[in-house]
Design a protein around this motif. Sequence first.
Motif: not given
Lengths: 79, 653
Positions: B306-312, B314-317, B360-362, B462-463
């Motif tokens: 969720a954090a990665a998506l929110e910060e742009g 990463a995308k779901t794909d 992703i975290g890095l 994320v859901l």
Amino acid sequence: MTLSLTFFLGLAKVWVNIERVDLSYRIQTLQNDYRENQELRTKLTIEKNNLLSPYRLKELGEGMGMSSPSESQTRKLRN
Amino acid sequence: MLQMTKTDLNNKKDRTRIKIIIILGLFIIAWMGLWTRALFIQVIKGEELAGMADRQYYSKEKITGKRGEIFDRNGVVLAQSVRSKSVYANPFLVENANSASMELAAALETDPGRIKAFLNQKSSFVWITRKISDRAALKVAEKNIPGVFIIDEHSRVYPRGHMLGQVLGFVGVDNQGLEGLEKSLDERLSGAEMVIVMQRDASGHKMSLLPQYPTRKVDGQDVQLTIDSEIQFTAERYLASAVEKHGGSFGLSLVVHVPTGDILAWASYPFFNPNNFQSSNSSIWRNRAAVDLMEPGSTLKPFLMAAALEEGIAKTDSLYFCENGRWRLGRNEIRDVKEYGWLTLNRVLRYSSNICSAKIGLDLGPGPYFQYLDKLGFSVETNLPLPGQGRGILRPSHVWSRMDLATIAFGQGIATTPLQLARAYLTLANEGLFTELNLIKEDGERLQTWPRVFSNEVSSQVLSMLRDSVEMDGTGTRARISGVEVGGKTGTAQKASPRGGYGDKYVASFIGFIPAHDPEFMILAIIDEPSPQHYGGVVAAPVFADIGASILSSGRGIKFRTLPVTEGQPVQANKPADNARFSVSHRRDRIHLGNEVPDLRGVSLREAVESLLGSGIVPVLEGKGVLVRDHVPGPGESWNQNNGEFILRLCDS
């Protein structure tokens, strides 16, 4: 005249006082009864809750060969 | 001669006068004495003596109000105070300690030596026994032993036994809260002390010449919890069987109503019965969900996504390479359970890859990731009224090494309480709005606005990923419930060993939502140290499925969102002051069944079945539908027409 009036008023006061004390005894008895009954009701509620405890009902049911229905055995009815 | 007689007479008269004067003097002295005494009593000592008289007429009594009761959301009593008898003695008034101790021991069925030791004490007050049954108290009263008295006390009873034991806590012998809610809500629950004045008659009987006995003013307040005891029972039952089946040392399950944050069930296993806390110990009665810290493991990954998506970032794909199961980062190696190559973001979550999560975290960086974890409440305790809550361990991001960031990305190197984890998931489920958990019903009724952590779109994405984790080929497939789409995340965290590093013990967990989108219920299941199976997807996911299916097939079902619990019902109807009111369930009037079969055609199936079952008739159903088309025996016929069998034929409309 004044003397007899004073005498009767005095008697009336004594009578009222006796009644007041009698009444207070009766009120006390009723209050005690009320408290006892309330306490009994609380104890009976606890007993009822104990008897209706889902764990107890489950045990009783299992003792009689009953079990909860599985998902496929339940049928939802619409109101 | 005559002269002499006259003189004698005069002398006699003089003596009589003296006598009269003396008597008068004595009379005046006595009269003055009386008046002086009256003055002394009435005026000089008047006030003091009146006070002494009042002390004889009136007696002061200290009364302690009754401790408040604890109810579940439907008014079922979870903790209640009842009056019970205690026996005390004044050893100075006991005539024969030997015979008194024998008689008391016979009435109380206990050891006479112990009672004799009490009666030999040099004190004017000793407890013989406290909080005994009414029957035993009656036996003691019948013995009528001088110097032995019976007094009323309040004792605490938990009618549902071990249900919700660790959360409720317990009280000590003087009714002071010692653990759980009993401790944290002690001030609210405990009754006040008050000194009242009673009038007494000559023989010491109390009389009510004074205003109403004021106990109501000093009674403690009642508390209504958000717990639903039926759901609680279900949660406890399935949790216990899962912990036993997988040989775990401890288990926890939590059912939360998502829109309000109300905790509907909170089960801990092994169970703790607060009625008999003396026979238990602190490792059992400790409320581990609130107090103990654990590494969340993979259950933390949805927040990273969720954090990665929110910060742009990463995308779901977006594609990530999972290094075929082994990745060296500096001097350490990160491993996956299975070997994966390239995975999209939603598959990273579905298959729960540690390596890709670390990457992703890095990419996200320590600062932003820390901020999201902080906003999700991982560094503050929940606002539930429970003693000794843990705050979690979330070190500040500036001390994180690269390896720390990588491990925190997949839930190691961070510690949370299960409650903190549940609250963070509630944020995801509630469209990204931070939502607090509730345990006290009236707390949840206060309107509150919570800060937004994730956008609605991100939480919904994320859901969806969490739904795929269960409904597709993810790690949580054993959490499926037929007939409804659910979502969730498994967690299998290695436990830190006391010697440093990680040992061979695990915590298996699963947190999921019903339904997967716009959820109504959130269920968390944690099983500590299961063996030999230790995967969250194998050990904890079935607990979710069992509890979820049971809630859905019970009358509760999915209806809270459409029928909010706080609205629609008048508040007065739910006041727990009078628990008799709760025992009466409001039922609709049934169709009256007489000697002849009534006309049930066109009646809804539910109504017909309820009416028939209410009269002991079990109908046989034929066909499909929700309305009764026809029935055998028909209207007006006798009940025994069809050999006692009653057939309902159904139709759809």
